[in-house]
Design a protein around this motif. Structure first.
Motif, PDB file in Angstrom:
ATOM      1  N   LYS A 194      39.408  53.105  43.434  1.00  0.00           N
ATOM      2  CA  LYS A 194      39.447  52.460  42.125  1.00  0.00           C
ATOM      3  C   LYS A 194      38.056  52.509  41.507  1.00  0.00           C
ATOM      4  O   LYS A 194      37.051  52.559  42.217  1.00  0.00           O
ATOM      5  N   PRO A 195      37.970  52.503  40.179  1.00  0.00           N
ATOM      6  CA  PRO A 195      36.651  52.543  39.538  1.00  0.00           C
ATOM      7  C   PRO A 195      35.770  51.387  40.009  1.00  0.00           C
ATOM      8  O   PRO A 195      36.243  50.255  40.158  1.00  0.00           O
ATOM      9  N   ASP A 212      39.949  43.203  47.559  1.00  0.00           N
ATOM     10  CA  ASP A 212      41.129  43.100  46.702  1.00  0.00           C
ATOM     11  C   ASP A 212      41.257  41.686  46.117  1.00  0.00           C
ATOM     12  O   ASP A 212      41.618  41.522  44.942  1.00  0.00           O
ATOM     13  N   ARG A 213      40.946  40.677  46.915  1.00  0.00           N
ATOM     14  CA  ARG A 213      41.003  39.295  46.404  1.00  0.00           C
ATOM     15  C   ARG A 213      39.971  39.094  45.292  1.00  0.00           C
ATOM     16  O   ARG A 213      40.263  38.457  44.264  1.00  0.00           O
ATOM     17  N   LEU A 214      38.771  39.597  45.498  1.00  0.00           N
ATOM     18  CA  LEU A 214      37.724  39.436  44.492  1.00  0.00           C
ATOM     19  C   LEU A 214      38.136  40.081  43.177  1.00  0.00           C
ATOM     20  O   LEU A 214      37.955  39.497  42.095  1.00  0.00           O
ATOM     21  N   ARG A 215      38.685  41.287  43.246  1.00  0.00           N
ATOM     22  CA  ARG A 215      39.126  41.957  42.026  1.00  0.00           C
ATOM     23  C   ARG A 215      40.281  41.191  41.361  1.00  0.00           C
ATOM     24  O   ARG A 215      40.333  41.082  40.121  1.00  0.00           O
ATOM     25  N   ALA A 216      41.184  40.651  42.163  1.00  0.00           N
ATOM     26  CA  ALA A 216      42.306  39.898  41.597  1.00  0.00           C
ATOM     27  C   ALA A 216      41.822  38.646  40.869  1.00  0.00           C
ATOM     28  O   ALA A 216      42.478  38.165  39.924  1.00  0.00           O
ATOM     29  N   ARG A 217      40.676  38.106  41.296  1.00  0.00           N
ATOM     30  CA  ARG A 217      40.103  36.924  40.631  1.00  0.00           C
ATOM     31  C   ARG A 217      39.235  37.285  39.438  1.00  0.00           C
ATOM     32  O   ARG A 217      38.666  36.409  38.798  1.00  0.00           O
TER      33      ARG A 217
END
Length: 430
Positions: free
Chosen positions: A89-90, A363-368
């Motif tokens: 992902k970018p 993934d959690r950080l990006r979701a937040r």
């Protein structure tokens, strides 16, 4: 430069002497008395990992007995450039630290430590390197010291709590390497090592050194690959790189923090723990409360009493300051499994269970809604864990050539009780 104990009850010693001793006489961990400060421009012209490491580490060794040998030690220890690759992902990256001789990030620090100790004067008796391992450290140390005159390595690992391929690696060297499968946990193995290192009478009969991340000779070189990765990214983008580091005993994560403190272009640092929640509980506001370790799929992180937490508190005596500096999250076994599958599908990478912890937290950080450039740290090759990884990704994961060569060698380890006197007896009879 000198080093002093985190407990403040031992005299200051040179960095070289601290590396040779492993543990301070008062039971504390050595830390440099001062910290260099860098800017990215000070590394202009240093492109390879070995060149960056030499500049990064030079202030610690300046004026000491290892100063002249440092460039050669770095050249030999940092042969393999760790790739910083796109992670599906970018703005997401993977720092692959598993391309060394035992397919784990521990190879860098172990090779550097071996180079330092080999360059120091020694007595007539061989130096016995004690190493407790929860999976990867032992093999890296064994590879670094295998066949070196004047050295022996005693590997202690928790019986039944490392992967089959890790266990095979630990017992496949022979010669000046012995592996002991201890009836206990990694924390028990670590306790045995610290007990013998603190036994001055025994050390007069059997000279000892340490190769765990309690040794400055392991900790400092690990900071060098974070310096290098952050500079590679900075030169390409002009932006700082944030890291998610899977951690158990805290050496790898602390190394990243040290590089940041010394001025390298590193942004946020988040720790990814498995179901051993001592660190996430502390960073969530609880007391630091070591507890018996829990066996998980990410076995190399199965630590209930992380040694390097003592160094963190030495750097940040105020717990609130430390909690502002770092964050930590826990990842369950079910989440590890899901992350391995999701990382295959969404990021086109196959990762080991430890790296899966970092991928899950990223993934959690990006979701937040976390912004910026982030690198998950890949600490071991997935082929070291076929029983976990292959059923999830639904195909074979071929071992890299270095691991395949070890798996083709015979392997054996000696059973041993969780008892310091038993370990003393084995070493005296060696």
């Amino acid at each position: 430069m000198n080093a002093r104990s985190t407990r403040g009850r031992a005299p200051a010693v040179s960095i070289a002497d601290a590396i040779a001793a492993g543990l301070a006489p008062d039971g504390g961990l050595y830390m440099p008395e001062t910290w260099p400060s860098f800017t990215p421009a000070q590394f202009d012209g240093a492109d390879t990992l070995a060149d960056v490491a030499t500049r990064f580490l030079a202030p610690f060794f300046a004026g000491g007995v290892l100063a002249d040998a440092l460039p050669t030690i770095c050249r030999d220890a940092f042969v393999v450039e760790p790739p910083l690759v796109g992670f599906g992902k970018p703005s997401d990256f993977l720092l692959e630290l598993f391309h060394g001789p035992t397919a784990a990030f521990k190879d860098y620090g172990a090779a550097f430590l071996a180079g330092c100790l080999a360059a120091l004067p020694r007595g007539d008796k061989p130096l016995t390197i004690l190493v407790a391992t929860s999976g990867d450290t032992g093999a890296a140390v064994a590879a670094a010291f295998h066949g070196r005159p004047g050295f022996r390595v005693a590997i202690l690992y928790p019986d039944g709590r490392v992967s089959k391929r890790q266990a095979h690696q630990l017992g496949c060297f022979g010669d000046n390497i012995r592996a002991f499968r201890v009836d206990g946990s990694f924390d028990d193995c670590q306790r045995l090592v610290k007990t013998l290192l603190a036994d001055a009478d025994f050390r007069r009969d059997v000279p000892l050194g340490s190769a765990n991340s309690i040794s400055l000779g392991r900790l400092l070189p690990q900071a060098a690959y974070y310096a290098h990765a952050s500079l590679v990214h900075w030169r390409a983008t002009g932006r700082a790189l944030n890291f998610v580091v899977p951690t158990g005993n805290l050496g790898n994560a602390l190394a990243c923090l040290l590089a940041k403190r010394m001025g390298l272009p590193i942004g946020e640092l988040v720790l990814a723990s498995n179901a051993n929640t001592v660190l996430p509980d502390f960073f969530a506001g609880g007391d630091y409360a070591p507890q018996p370790s829990i066996a998980t799929l990410a076995n190399a992180m199965d630590v209930g009493a992380p040694s390097n937490f003592e160094r963190l508190r030495f750097l940040y005596p105020d717990a609130d300051d430390l909690r502002v500096t770092l964050r930590a999250e826990t990842v369950s076994d079910d989440q590890i499994r899901a992350a391995i599958v999701r990382t295959r599908d969404a990021r086109a990478h196959v990762v080991c269970p430890h790296t899966a912890c970092a991928a899950e937290v990223l993934d959690r950080l990006r979701a937040r809604g976390e912004q910026g450039d982030w690198a998950a740290v890949a600490t071991a090759h997935p082929a070291k864990f076929p029983d976990v990884v292959e059923p999830l990704v639904e195909h074979d994961v071929p071992p890299p050539p270095c691991l395949l060569a070890m798996l083709q060698q015979p392997s054996s380890a000696e059973p041993m009780g969780n008892d310091a006197d038993a370990l003393r007896a084995r070493l005296l009879d060696w």
